[in-house]
Design an enzyme around this catalytic site. Structure first.
Site, PDB file in Angstrom:
ATOM      1  N   LYS A 126      10.000   2.991   6.414  1.00 19.84           N
ATOM      2  CA  LYS A 126       9.416   3.223   7.725  1.00 19.84           C
ATOM      3  C   LYS A 126      10.157   2.472   8.828  1.00 19.84           C
ATOM      4  O   LYS A 126      10.329   2.989   9.946  1.00 19.84           O
ATOM      5  CB  LYS A 126       7.935   2.829   7.716  1.00 19.84           C
ATOM      6  CG  LYS A 126       7.162   3.323   8.935  1.00 19.84           C
ATOM      7  CD  LYS A 126       5.673   3.140   8.765  1.00 19.84           C
ATOM      8  CE  LYS A 126       4.909   3.734   9.948  1.00 19.84           C
ATOM      9  NZ  LYS A 126       3.432   3.595   9.787  1.00 19.84           N
TER      10      LYS A 126
ATOM     11  N   PHE B   8       0.836  -1.205   0.000  1.00 21.41           N
ATOM     12  CA  PHE B   8       0.000   0.000   0.000  1.00 21.41           C
ATOM     13  C   PHE B   8       0.869   1.252   0.000  1.00 21.41           C
ATOM     14  O   PHE B   8       1.792   1.383   0.790  1.00 21.41           O
ATOM     15  CB  PHE B   8      -0.908  -0.016   1.234  1.00 21.41           C
ATOM     16  CG  PHE B   8      -1.769   1.213   1.361  1.00 21.41           C
ATOM     17  CD1 PHE B   8      -2.768   1.472   0.440  1.00 21.41           C
ATOM     18  CD2 PHE B   8      -1.569   2.115   2.393  1.00 21.41           C
ATOM     19  CE1 PHE B   8      -3.569   2.607   0.549  1.00 21.41           C
ATOM     20  CE2 PHE B   8      -2.359   3.249   2.516  1.00 21.41           C
ATOM     21  CZ  PHE B   8      -3.365   3.502   1.587  1.00 21.41           C
TER      22      PHE B   8
END
Length: 584
Positions: free
Chosen positions: A164, A114
């Site tokens: 991340k 995503f």
């Protein structure tokens, strides 16, 4: 001293250590750890824009007006892809910005996760350099190197893509002084070439300084040295769109901007010169026109920090690779040591010719009737704001060229416009970046209604941070430059060059909580401009102008500099023709 900290904390610490005080951004899942660290500190101010393109343009405006690198922070996927236009704009115009992008965790890269995209691959063609950092220990050195590369040599945009999990993980922070860099562009020019240029200056009969954004990018010293050189030699000087302000518009030797919509005297002097000294410009096609007819017979020198720009478009006789400030310093020393010689008799004849060209008054216009001419609107804006601490940004189109023609710039870093890429939607977010860098200054964005609507949502940003940016819209209800080309080159077939559904700009401003002003009568214009200037918050000024006014002078596509289209009010009787023709 090395410190252990998370990758997200490293990002904020590196920005602080690099002297960053403002960043422009929009949060998303892949950068939430960085945003959490931003929340916990007070050294850096974060400006929440309404679109990632706006963040990058705001960083550009900040960089160009302050001389410091601009910083933007966006999330992965669409956050990164929305930044591409701003990155390309900064690359074309040599603007130092550092864009931080979030990325999916390293173990998910390549899985079509995503909001995943190949940010490094996408931005490789539109950045000076980019990185994907997969190890937290490499993050701080990469951040410091990014600032060095963005600001050294020919400035430009860089991207650091940060997964991340790298933001969450703990690593060792490296301070800037501990980082070694292998990027060390040449700044000193070749003394043999500099001496050859000094010798050419001594004998030139029709010299001209052709200056560009590289003078401004080189810093205040370059601007000062250029002005000293012009004063000492008495040579005329012109500039590209990007170089406006490197020499004062009120200066005796100033010929105005050159190029497709440049002044008659500037273009004629470029065509007829016998020594062209290019300082920090790249021979852009908007300047050169037809290459085989560009300044025929002249000796050409080119001073540039970027080796790839020399001899790329125009073959030059005296190539000088180096930083403008360093080269001009050495050139002045050599020229003075050789006796400060110029061909004074020939120079008198050259200035006589230039002054004859000036008599044509190529920017003359007639303000008649009840409809505001765009030239008149900008002439009045210039008169009423020139004594202010003023910064001008623009969108792209006719209004941009009129602004360059009718607004005068005495200093560098006061004029922010999209040159190489010609990005509609640039000016409004750029004005926000300028205002953040200069809170007490007057910042005006000269816009067309079509360009301004491309990033109109940034009115929310201006209101949230109480930024008193003034949006001066020349509203002709047309895509003005497109319409002009359709009139002149496409048989007046106006294909999709107007909008049948424009907003009420006053109501639009009020919907955001800003002040809206509308003016359609020339008699009311001064009072309306003063109302805009005295309002202490954001203003949206809807200036209704002549719908079918064309921007002249104009060099038609494929024509040389001495074949210009001139407006009806230009004094053609005073034109002293060169080898070409004056077309009206």
């Amino acid at each position: 001293m090395s410190k252990a900290m998370t990758g997200a904390r490293m990002v904020v610490q590196a920005l602080i250590d690099q002297g960053v005080d403002t960043i422009f951004g929009y949060p998303g899942g892949a950068v939430l750890p960085i945003y959490d660290e931003i929340f916990q500190q007070n050294s850096i101010k974060h400006v929440l824009v309404r679109h990632e393109q706006g963040a990058v343009h705001a960083a550009e405006g900040y960089a160009r007006s302050t001389g410091k690198p601009g910083v933007a922070l966006v999330t992965s996927g669409p956050g990164a892809t929305n930044a591409v236009t701003g990155l390309t704009d900064a690359l074309m115009d040599s603007i130092p910005i550092v864009v931080l992008t979030g990325q999916v965790p390293t173990f998910m890269i390549g899985s079509d996760a995503f909001q995943e995209c190949d940010t490094v691959g996408i931005t490789r063609p539109c950045t000076k350099h980019n990185w994907l950092v997969k190890e937290t220990d490499r993050l701080a050195p990469t951040l410091h190197e990014a600032f060095h590369i963005a600001t050294s040599g020919r400035p430009g945009p860089v991207v650091i893509d940060i997964p991340k999990d790298v933001q969450f993980a703990t690593g060792t922070y490296t301070e800037p002084r501990q980082v070694e860099t292998h990027y060390n562009p040449q700044v000193k020019g070749d003394m043999e070439m500099i001496t050859e240029l000094a010798a050419a200056m001594e004998t030139a009969k029709r010299p001209i300084f052709y200056t560009g954004g590289g003078v401004i990018n080189s810093g205040p010293a370059a601007t000062q040295l250029l002005r000293e050189l012009v004063a000492a030699t008495g040579f005329p000087i012109t500039s590209t769109l990007m170089g406006l302000g490197c020499y004062p518009a009120s200066g005796d030797n100033w010929l105005g901007m050159l190029g497709m919509h440049g002044l008659y005297e500037a273009n004629m002097a470029m065509h007829d010169c016998d020594l062209m000294i290019n300082i920090g410009a790249r021979f852009d096609d908007r300047i050169t026109g037809r290459l085989d007819a560009f300044s025929p017979g002249s000796k050409k020198a080119h001073i540039d920090i970027d080796a790839s720009s020399i001899n790329k478009v125009i073959k030059v006789d005296i190539p000088i690779l180096g930083d403008v400030a360093h080269v001009l310093e050495d050139l002045l020393k050599v020229w003075k040591a050789r006796g400060r010689k110029t061909n004074k008799e020939a120079m008198q004849k050259w200035w006589h010719q230039i002054n004859d060209w000036r008599k044509i008054d190529c920017l003359a216009f007639k303000q008649e009737g009840k409809v505001i001419k765009p030239q008149y609107a900008l002439s009045r804006l210039e008169e009423l704001t020139k004594k202010h601490d003023r910064y001008i940004t623009t969108e792209v189109g006719q209004h941009q060229m009129w602004a360059a023609q009718y607004l005068g710039f005495e200093d560098p870093n006061r004029w922010m416009t999209s040159g190489g890429l010609g990005t509609m939607g640039y000016g409004f977010p750029a004005s926000i970046g300028v205002q953040m860098g200069h809170p007490d200054a007057l910042v005006i964005n000269v816009a067309g209604e079509a360009s301004w609507l491309m990033n109109m949502q940034e009115l929310g940003t201006a209101m949230q941070y109480n930024l008193p940016v003034k949006q001066f819209i020349l509203n002709n209800e047309r895509l003005g430059m497109v319409r002009q080309w359709q009139e002149l080159l496409h048989g007046e077939r106006y294909s999709s060059s107007w909008s049948e559904s424009l907003p009420d700009f006053v109501k639009l401003a009020e919907a955001f909580g800003a002040k809206g002003i509308i003016c359609s009568d020339p008699a009311d214009l001064d009072d309306a401009i003063m109302e805009m200037l005295t309002h202490d918050g954001p203003v949206l000024f809807d200036c209704l102008v002549e719908k079918h006014e064309n921007c002249f002078p104009m060099i038609p596509s494929g024509k040389p500099h001495n074949e210009m289209l001139l407006g009806e009010t230009a004094d053609v009787a005073n034109a002293i023709k060169s080898d070409g023709a004056v077309m009206v």
